[in-house]
Motif scaffolding. Structure first.
Motif, mmCIF file in Angstrom:
data_model
loop_
_atom_site.group_PDB
_atom_site.id
_atom_site.type_symbol
_atom_site.label_atom_id
_atom_site.label_comp_id
_atom_site.label_asym_id
_atom_site.label_seq_id
_atom_site.Cartn_x
_atom_site.Cartn_y
_atom_site.Cartn_z
ATOM 1 N N LYS D 203 0.674 -1.246 0.075
ATOM 2 C CA LYS D 203 0.170 0.326 0.017
ATOM 3 C C LYS D 203 0.959 1.117 0.139
ATOM 4 N N VAL D 204 1.821 0.948 0.887
ATOM 5 C CA VAL D 204 2.627 2.305 1.021
ATOM 6 C C VAL D 204 3.473 2.430 -0.158
ATOM 7 N N MET D 205 3.668 1.530 -1.025
ATOM 8 C CA MET D 205 4.428 1.546 -2.138
ATOM 9 C C MET D 205 3.620 2.071 -3.352
ATOM 10 N N GLY D 206 2.284 2.407 -2.825
ATOM 11 C CA GLY D 206 1.789 3.179 -4.072
ATOM 12 C C GLY D 206 0.686 2.125 -4.538
ATOM 13 N N ILE D 207 0.528 0.914 -4.239
ATOM 14 C CA ILE D 207 -0.116 0.104 -4.836
ATOM 15 C C ILE D 207 -1.542 -0.072 -4.200
ATOM 16 N N GLU E 7 -2.369 19.772 14.191
ATOM 17 C CA GLU E 7 -2.820 19.126 15.340
ATOM 18 C C GLU E 7 -3.427 17.709 15.201
ATOM 19 N N VAL E 8 -2.454 17.006 14.573
ATOM 20 C CA VAL E 8 -2.881 15.430 14.403
ATOM 21 C C VAL E 8 -2.669 14.679 15.491
ATOM 22 N N THR E 9 -3.468 13.961 15.733
ATOM 23 C CA THR E 9 -3.677 12.907 16.817
ATOM 24 C C THR E 9 -3.987 11.516 16.425
ATOM 25 N N LYS E 10 -3.179 10.402 17.152
ATOM 26 C CA LYS E 10 -3.457 9.282 16.818
ATOM 27 C C LYS E 10 -3.289 8.350 18.192
ATOM 28 N N ARG E 11 -4.539 7.767 18.469
ATOM 29 C CA ARG E 11 -4.705 7.165 19.568
ATOM 30 C C ARG E 11 -4.735 5.487 19.248
ATOM 31 N N LEU E 44 4.008 8.815 13.793
ATOM 32 C CA LEU E 44 3.724 9.952 13.121
ATOM 33 C C LEU E 44 3.922 9.718 11.256
ATOM 34 N N TYR E 45 5.017 8.893 11.122
ATOM 35 C CA TYR E 45 5.289 8.479 9.798
ATOM 36 C C TYR E 45 3.973 7.713 9.203
ATOM 37 N N ASN E 46 3.487 6.838 10.147
ATOM 38 C CA ASN E 46 2.404 6.173 9.579
ATOM 39 C C ASN E 46 1.307 6.905 9.364
ATOM 40 N N VAL E 47 1.365 7.889 10.086
ATOM 41 C CA VAL E 47 -0.022 8.639 9.609
ATOM 42 C C VAL E 47 0.195 9.560 8.608
ATOM 43 N N ILE E 48 1.333 10.089 8.241
ATOM 44 C CA ILE E 48 1.691 10.670 7.211
ATOM 45 C C ILE E 48 1.377 9.962 5.897
ATOM 46 N N SER E 49 2.120 8.847 5.911
ATOM 47 C CA SER E 49 2.079 7.859 4.626
ATOM 48 C C SER E 49 0.928 7.210 4.438
ATOM 49 N N GLY E 50 0.078 7.221 5.278
ATOM 50 C CA GLY E 50 -1.357 6.909 5.325
ATOM 51 C C GLY E 50 -1.659 5.516 5.764
ATOM 52 N N VAL E 51 -0.661 4.794 6.486
ATOM 53 C CA VAL E 51 -0.950 3.567 7.239
ATOM 54 C C VAL E 51 -1.888 3.494 8.222
ATOM 55 N N TYR E 52 -2.162 4.571 8.993
ATOM 56 C CA TYR E 52 -3.023 4.725 9.717
ATOM 57 C C TYR E 52 -3.780 5.979 9.570
ATOM 58 N N ALA E 53 -5.167 6.148 9.503
ATOM 59 C CA ALA E 53 -6.135 7.328 9.694
ATOM 60 C C ALA E 53 -5.959 8.072 11.152
ATOM 61 N N ASN E 68 -7.694 12.311 4.315
ATOM 62 C CA ASN E 68 -8.487 10.968 4.105
ATOM 63 C C ASN E 68 -8.004 10.230 2.985
ATOM 64 N N LEU E 69 -6.915 10.611 2.379
ATOM 65 C CA LEU E 69 -6.511 9.886 1.162
ATOM 66 C C LEU E 69 -5.878 8.482 1.381
ATOM 67 N N PRO E 70 -6.226 7.295 0.745
ATOM 68 C CA PRO E 70 -5.768 6.049 1.101
ATOM 69 C C PRO E 70 -4.097 6.117 0.828
ATOM 70 N N ALA E 71 -3.417 5.337 1.364
ATOM 71 C CA ALA E 71 -1.760 5.157 1.254
ATOM 72 C C ALA E 71 -1.297 5.134 0.029
ATOM 73 N N HIS E 72 -2.112 4.444 -0.991
ATOM 74 C CA HIS E 72 -1.443 4.386 -2.489
ATOM 75 C C HIS E 72 -1.458 5.637 -3.270
ATOM 76 N N GLU E 73 -2.793 6.272 -2.942
ATOM 77 C CA GLU E 73 -2.638 7.672 -3.652
ATOM 78 C C GLU E 73 -1.657 8.825 -2.985
ATOM 79 N N ARG E 74 -1.277 8.741 -1.706
ATOM 80 C CA ARG E 74 -0.398 9.537 -1.192
ATOM 81 C C ARG E 74 1.136 9.255 -1.900
ATOM 82 N N THR E 75 1.158 7.842 -1.926
ATOM 83 C CA THR E 75 2.397 7.602 -2.699
ATOM 84 C C THR E 75 2.621 8.190 -3.934
ATOM 85 N N LYS E 76 1.410 8.142 -4.759
ATOM 86 C CA LYS E 76 1.532 8.753 -6.035
ATOM 87 C C LYS E 76 1.816 10.104 -6.156
#
Ligand code: ATP
Ligand code: ATP
Ligand code: MG
Ligand code: MG
Lengths: 234, 408, 296, 327, 244
Positions: D203-207, E7-11, E44-53, E68-76
């Protein structure tokens, strides 16, 4: 205490270790240094038995343990803090520690060991009922060491225990290792943190491309500019 | 291949293979095994009695059998192997309607005859296959005899219930029986199916009890049939008569249920003790062919150590019908033999053999109804074949718990 | 009224049936949970249990409840043998390689059983009377099956949760290498779990015969394999008591929904109960993807 | 550096098989049996091999495909042969598409074994819906030969159930292979491998993992539907629910994929050959005992080649000049 | 501004792993992120890269909201990361691993092009000769290098490195730092954030440092200034830095 002679081992067909000789003296800290991929982890895994030795002989408190399976070695008081921690991710911190004391010998000393562990790592006590998999990297490293201590070992093999720890904790871990030595334990350490590990160790080996390139006391390493330059990159 | 064997003075003796893709493993293994033995006994009888004479050649029969594992894909490749590699022209169909149906297109393709001895469903013969003929009675006739019997014994028994497995065979049986029952004046008070492999029929039986029927017909295969009987007993649902498909014809049915099996009836294609004999044939004015009941019984017992189930008899009859038809046609050409079958009629241990020329469906043979009486499986219908009187009404479950049997 | 009475008696029977379903699934879940092996040969072991019950009863008149002990012993022995001969060598192979092996073993057991016992249906009748309860009649044999299922499931639960070895099993599931460093003999834990899983399965075969005493046949197992799979997922797969609990629910759905589905005209309600259980399975997984009692 | 040369090997194997089938008496049906097993393996492999997800409801897709064809041929004879056949293929594809979209939409949210076994529910669900709901003839199934004979004559019927059905299956089998090869060489293939190995990292790889899984699932299912339509409905000319939703076909398909090697092009071919031929010749040699002998042989093969025969060969061929031909 | 957290929060259950963190990273920056173990850096990385909302707050990338973008779209869009514990695609070869990055990352390369790119980046990080090996057979270090190559092949605008250097010896660390600097220039990966516990690496690399503590941002500013802040020394370093 531990005597390794002509040890050879590897993965599949690929040989990684060539005729390793090393010795660990009781109640000492021995460190194995060397570049990445030299075979340091492989050495520990082979001694502990996760990997079967191809050749050679491993002696521990006078016994030949070359082909003993790992759990038998734990019974004899040896354990490993593996690289990558290998915690029971879905079990709580407490249960992880409980599993460390799995063998009868360790179970009898459960309370004492627990006290020791919590005094070394108060943070673990705070996180007692959290699942291990959700701990931060550093917390996990502490738990891995703590779990190993719960087996009430005499000899601990440690694979890069300071990796990924905050500077303050790195210091603490090295101090802890020293304390463990004071508690009467023997430690065989693999480290990348050359300076800190030389600070606390008594003996040092340098592994290079699967062979022992140097072995001696820490002072000898410190004095030899050649060793430092050629193998340690400092 | 047909290889010459011991040439004798008057003419050549050759071996003629009948092919048999039969289930020796998988869900029809037991039936398959019995069928195969029946075929072998019939073949041996024919060989012992002069073989089949076509012109001046005498043919001895041998059965070429392969295990189809009760699977449709295997049937197809085995039929082909028989038709081409083994050069077999006469095939005894695999056990069950489904597998027979799978065999039919391939048999038709290679224009070899396919004689169904274990595929009862009527629709096999409604597909227009020319090379497919039937030896056993079709599904539509399984439960009709029982209804006739009840009608004859007790014209007042009106309330009929049907509880059967939801499979193509039992559905064909009971849908035909339902229509027949209506003609006889029965009132259908309850009709439900259960899926194959059910382990608990109590939901249906609780309803059935409330419907208060006089007579029950049902079942499907062996396991569910015994389950039906067992749970009728447990829930104490008393009926005047019960007929269950397949299961009651096995001796293990009584072994397992003990005297709870008393009075339970079921249709059978054939049964040990039927009265088909050369004399009976003579009375009807048709020819008798094949071993007598005693010969068949003792041959089977010798080989298998137990009494033959009806699968053995129907398979034997199929072999006999081929032999008869070949002799009549005086040819080994399947098309000619098929034609000869059109007006072939004979009696064997299994009863009368006669097909509808149009469809190949069996119309000569009659089902028998068996009933457990006093620990024995008796033939109670039709009267011409019966060796005991029907036990009617059957004892109640409470009476049976007290040790009552049909004889007492 | 009749409707309610029938519903209640159906639920009663459903609960009894469900308990045996549950028990018949526990072994599958245990083996999957610990060794990640999908035992597609599950049914063959149930068949072995059924034959044990049959032979004990026929040859020595031993009632099935006593045969339970023999069954678990025989099952564990078979399990151990299979582990040593085959499974042990596949521990590090891809997950599905062991599925193939279990498929072959299942076939082998069935075919072997056929050679010695034949393909005939056999059965026995253990009659100890019955009792009238909740608008219906229930034979004691079924009540006993019900009770012993619950007891066995409880024993397994306690063993797993409370004993040290039970916890060691969990540890091995979590991290094999970590477990070795604690002194746990991983190979022994695997062997134990596998043979216990097979043992439980064989044992459940004995109880199955209390339901279909005459349905004993070398190929009888297929039906149970399928059902056990579905129940295992419903219960959370890796959790044996989750499986038990789910079996219970499954039995209730299958029997309980009959009365309601019967109200629809022109259908076969009994068949639809099976359809409904599949729908329930999907719905449960939609809401809680790890099954009813699954972890997170 | 896309490599399509393994297709040469694939087509060569088919050519040899067809030549044997046509050239040697009595070998055609066995060869078709092999091709049937290869086809089910190949179609399953597109999903199982590439994503690592096990579709235990696989046979249900063969089943709905079979029903699609049967419904068209049985209920729409008025249309005439060619339109009815076309409709049959369309229905087979459509039903497989709908079922796989719905099932995928729900079940692909699950991971690993949960997905695998949840899909068993699909097979059972559809089967009992047809039985319990008395749809498409319920347990009485659809029997076609009579209908076809009446509508189009005996010759056409025979042609359909033999030549046409067999040719159809061969086309579907080869098509599955070609699609597999195409996927292996495409972005889709790389994406699938990534998600098979680590879905979160992928997922993180953009897939877009949900979409990729779904695509592979639907392709695999549609091919399965076509196999059902040709190998079952056309060839056998009947469809019964108890028959077409029999779970053993799913297990056999998995076995074939694993024997040959999951995620490889030639794996299902080799697996299908081993499985079907072993079984066939054991049947001839030891009728009634073949499974007893087959089972240990299968165990031995998997113990020797846990990653499948082709998986092993591909590794062994690495660095040799055969490398290009094995995948 | 490239990345902006509001003000990003993740619990996780009761635990607040990231607590109302606001953060901005400008284009072209080299940012170090440090903090005690468990302070929320990886989260924090996980939240930025979209692994966690995130449970609260908003995230912007190049001015566009991506909360709210899914991880793969952020990568793009150009966000790439490495993992603290390497996550290779085990049974694929090293080369394929890197090619996958090139295919699905912002680079969006076709298959052939991606494989060529893979070779180039493998050469760059120094593990070209391992390219036909199955990734699962690499040592932890080699895996990390492969992950770096994979992330670079994605041609990201923002590269998030999570303890990439942990476990490397001083020589390698220097080599990789040089490499990263070089790549930043040559490949137009303008912005890099680095989570590390190795202070000599942080001081050598980062222009600006953010210190996390118990899920919150403790302090941020120019590297040396921040690292010498008494609070940082107290909660994180334990003693004053000797380097620099
Ligand atoms: N599981 C494995 N399979 C195959 N080869 C391996 C495996 N683990 C390590 N190797 C190989 O063995 C050699 C030595 O690896 P080892 O992990 O012992 O090195 P190390 O000195 O511990 O390095 P590091 O400092 O990176 O931890 C390397 O060349 C590596 O490629
Ligand atoms: N999935 C999760 N579920 C529950 N708690 C989690 C989860 N992930 C992280 N945590 C918790 O959140 C806190 C922050 O973890 P994080 O991994 O972000 O720390 P970190 O700053 O990266 O530490 P380190 O430097 O040791 O890697 C920790 O206490 C950890 O236990
Ligand atoms: Mg190492
Ligand atoms: Mg972290």
């Amino acid at each position: 205490m531990l005597n390794v002679k002509d040890l050879q081992s590897g993965y599949g067909e690929m040989q990684v270790l060539w005729d390793i000789d090393l010795e660990v003296k009781e109640k000492s800290i021995t460190v194995i240094l060397g570049p990445n991929g030299a075979g340091k982890s492989t050495t520990l895994k082979t001694i502990f038995g996760t990997l079967k030795p191809w050749n050679g002989r491993i002696e521990y408190i006078g016994q030949d343990i070359t082909f003993l399976p790992p759990h038998k070695k734990v019974e004899l008081g040896m354990t490993l803090v593996p690289e990558g921690r290998h915690l029971f991710s879905n079990m709580t911190v407490k249960d992880n520690l409980y599993m460390g004391a799995y063998l009868k010998r360790a179970e009898e000393r459960f309370e004492d060991s627990l006290e020791l562990v919590y005094s070394l790592f108060p943070r673990l006590k705070e996180r007692e009922s959290q699942k291990a998999g959700t701990l931060s990297g550093g917390e996990q490293q502490m738990l891995a060491i703590a779990r190993a201590l719960m087996t009430s070992p005499n000899l601990i093999l440690m694979d890069e225990p300071s990796q990924g720890l905050a500077p303050k904790l790195v210091k603490e871990v090295f101090e802890t290792i020293l304390k463990l030595k004071d508690e009467g334990l023997t430690i065989l350490l693999v480290e990348q943190n050359v300076f800190a590990s030389l600070e606390i160790s008594d003996y040092a080996y340098i592994l290079h491309e699967g062979k022992i390139a140097f072995g001696g006391t820490v002072d000898e390493v410190k004095e030899s500019e050649e060793v430092k330059r050629a193998y340690l990159g400092v | 291949e047909q290889q010459p064997t011991t040439p004798s003075g008057e003419g050549k003796v050759e071996t003629l293979y009948f092919g048999a893709p039969i289930s020796l493993s998988g869900k029809f293994a037991e039936e398959g095994k019995a069928s195969l033995e029946g075929m072998k006994i019939a073949a041996k009888w024919i060989n012992d009695h002069g073989g089949i004479k076509v012109g001046d050649v005498t043919y001895n029969i041998e059965i070429k059998a392969y295990d189809d594992e009760s699977k449709k894909e295997n049937v197809q490749s085995l039929i082909e192997r028989l038709a081409t590699v083994d050069n077999v022209k006469f095939i005894l169909a695999p056990y069950s309607s489904g597998l027979t149906l799978a065999a039919a297109p391939i048999a038709e393709k290679y224009q070899v005859l396919l004689n169904s001895h274990g595929g009862a469903s009527d629709y096999i013969f409604e597909q227009g296959y020319y090379y497919v003929v039937q030896t056993l009675s079709p599904a539509s006739r399984y439960q009709t005899g029982f209804l006739d019997m009840v009608k004859a014994k007790d014209p007042d028994a009106k309330r009929l219930a049907l509880v059967y497995e939801d499979g193509e065979f039992s559905r064909a049986v009971h849908e035909a029986a339902r229509e027949y029952a209506k003609q006889l004046g029965f009132e259908i008070v309850y009709e439900k199916t259960y899926p194959a492999g059910a382990t608990d029929l109590s939901p249906i039986l609780n309803e059935l009890k409330a419907a208060n029927p006089d007579v029950l017909i049902g079942g499907g295969h062996f396991a569910d049939g015994q389950l039906l009987a067992k749970q009728l007993a447990e829930l104490k649902i008393d009926l005047k008569a019960i007929s269950i498909l397949v299961a009651p014809t096995f001796t293990s049915f009584y072994e397992a249920l003990g005297n709870k099996a008393e009075g339970i009836a079921g249709p059978a294609q054939w049964e040990v003790g039927v009265k088909y004999s050369p004399e009976a044939a003579e009375k009807l004015g048709i020819e008798w062919y094949g071993p007598t009941q005693e010969e068949f019984l003792s041959a089977y017992k010798e080989a298998m150590g137990e009494e033959p189930p009806y699968q053995a008899a129907e398979a034997a009859a199929a072999v006999l019908s081929y032999a008869k038809a070949i002799e009549k046609a005086q040819s080994l050409d399947p098309a000619k033999v098929r034609e000869a079958m059109n007006d072939l009629e004979f009696m064997s241990i299994y009863g009368v053999w006669k097909i509808d020329p149009e469809t190949g469906k069996q119309i000569g043979h009659e089902m028998v109804i068996i009933q457990w009486q006093n620990g024995e499986k008796k033939i109670v219908w039709p009267e011409s074949a019966a060796n005991a009187e029907p036990c009617y009404p059957m004892p109640t479950w409470d009476e049976k718990e007290g040790g009552a049997t049909c004889g007492s | 009224m009749a409707f309610v009475e029938q519903l209640i008696s159906n639920l009663l029977y459903g609960a009894i049936l469900g308990s045996v379903y549950g028990l018949a699934t526990m072994g599958l879940s245990l083996i999957f949970g610990v060794l990640r092996i999908v035992n597609v040969g599950h049914g063959a072991f149930i068949m072995v249990g059924a034959f044990i019950a049959y032979w004990m009863f026929i040859l020595y008149g031993i009632p099935p409840l006593i045969s339970l002990f023999l069954a678990i012993a025989v099952g564990m022995a078979i399990g151990l043998a299979i582990y040593m001969l085959v499974v042990k060598r596949l521990v590090d192979a891809p997950e599905l390689a062991s599925l193939l092996a279990m498929f072959a073993i299942g076939i082998f057991i069935e075919e072997f059983a056929k050679q010695i016992w034949g393909a005939d249906y056999v059965g026995y009748s253990w009659e100890i009377g019955g009792v009238s309860m909740l608008f219906t009649e229930v034979p004691f044999t079924k009540l006993l099956a019900f009770a012993s299922s619950i007891v066995i499931a409880a024993v397994v639960y306690v063993w797993f949760r409370k004993t040290k070895i039970g916890k060691a099993v969990r540890a091995v599931v979590e991290d094999r290498e970590g477990a070795t460093t604690c002194g746990i003999d991983v190979s022994r834990i695997y062997a134990l779990s596998f043979s216990l899983g097979i043992g439980l399965t064989v044992l459940s075969g004995v109880l199955v015969t209390l339901f279909t005493p005459v349905g004993i046949n070398v190929y009888m197992g297929g039906e149970y394999t399928l059902k056990a799979f579905v129940i295992a997922v419903l219960g959370g797969l890796a959790s044996p008591w989750g499986a038990f609990y789910a079996g219970f629910i499954f039995g209730l759905i299958e029997n309980g929904s009959y009365t309601l589905l019967g109200l629809i005209p022109g259908v076969e309600p009994f068949g639809l109960t099976r359809f409904l259980s599949s729908v329930v399975l999907m719905l449960v997984l939609l809401v809680k993807p790890t099954g009813l009692l699954g972890g997170e | 550096m896309r490599n399509y040369t393994p297709l040469v090997t694939l087509l060569l194997i088919y050519a040899v098989m067809i030549a044997i089938g046509q050239g040697i008496q009595g070998m055609w049906q066995p060869i078709m049996l092999v091709i049937f097993y290869i086809a089910v393996g190949q179609a399953l492999n597109i999903f199982l091999g590439m994503t690592g997800y096990v579709n235990f409801g696989y046979v249900a897709l063969l089943g709905v495909g079979a029903y699609g064809m049967a419904v068209a041929l049985g209920y729409y004879t008025d249309l005439g042969l060619i339109p009815a056949l076309t409709l049959g293929f369309i229905l087979a594809i459509l039903l497989a598409f709908i079922v796989s979209m719905v099932v995928g939409g729900i079940a692909l949210r699950l991971r690993g074994a949960y997905f695998a076994i949840a899909t068993i529910g699909v097979n059972e669900g559809i089967k009992y819906l047809i039985l319990g709901g008395k749809i498409w003839g319920g347990s009485s199934g659809i029997v076609l030969s009579g209908i076809l004979r009446k509508a189009y004559g005996a010759e056409t019927m025979r042609f359909l159930s033999t030549v046409f059905a067999d040719a159809g299956l061969i086309v579907v089998a080869i098509l599955s292979g070609v699609i597999t090869m195409y996927i292996l060489n495409s972005r889709l293939g790389y994406g699938l491998i990534a998600l098979r190995e680590d879905e979160d990292a992928a997922k993180v790889m953009g897939i877009n993992v949900r979409r990729y899984k779904q695509i592979a699932f639907v392709i695999s299912c549609i091919l399965a539907g076509l196999i059902g339509a040709t190998a079952w409905t056309l060839k056998l000319t009947y469809v019964f629910p108890q028959d077409v939703f029999a779970i053993n076909y799913t297990v056999e398909a998995i076995v074939i994929v694993m024997l040959g090697g999951a995620g490889t092009l030639l794996g299902p071919v080799v697996g299908g050959l081993i499985y079907a031929l072993l079984k066939y010749y054991l049947t001839i040699a030891f009728p009634g005992m073949q499974l007893l002998i087959l089972a240990p042989l299968l165990i031995i093969v998997i113990l020797l080649f846990p990653e499948g025969v082709v998986g092993y060969l591909a590794k062994a061929a690495r660095g040799t000049r055969f490398e290009k031909f094995v995948r | 501004m490239l990345l902006k957290l509001e003000e990003v929060t993740k619990r996780f259950g009761g635990l607040v792993a990231v607590n109302s963190v606001s953060l901005e990273i400008d284009e072209g920056e080299k940012v170090g992120i440090v903090g005690p173990n468990g302070s929320g850096k990886t989260t924090l990385y996980n939240v930025i890269s979209g692994v966690y909302a995130p449970d609260g707050g908003r995230i912007f990338f190049e001015g566009k909201e991506i909360t709210n973008l899914p991880a793969h779209e952020r990568t793009k869009l150009g966000i790439a990361r490495t993992f603290q514990v390497p996550r290779p695609f085990g049974s694929a070869t090293v080369r394929e691993n890197v090619a996958i990055g090139a295919m699905f990352g912002r680079a969006n390369a076709g298959v052939d092009e991606a494989l060529e790119m893979a070779d180039r980046y493998l050469e760059m990080v120094g593990i070209y000769e391992l390219r036909e090996k199955e990734a699962k057979l690499l040592t932890p270090l080699e895996k990390k290098l492969m992950e770096l190559a994979r992330a670079l092949a994605m041609k990201p605008k923002l590269l998030l490195l999570d303890e990439l250097l942990a476990g490397m010896n001083p020589q390698d660390i220097n080599r990789i730092l040089d490499l990263i600097n070089k790549v930043k220039e040559e490949e137009n990966i303008a912005t890099i954030a680095m989570v590390e516990h190795l202070m000599h690496a942080i001081t050598k690399f980062a222009e600006r440092v953010v210190v996390m503590h118990q899920g919150s941002k403790l302090i941020e500013g120019p590297t040396m200034e921040v690292l010498n802040h008494p609070k940082v020394v107290e909660v994180y370093l334990g003693e004053k830095l000797k380097i620099g």
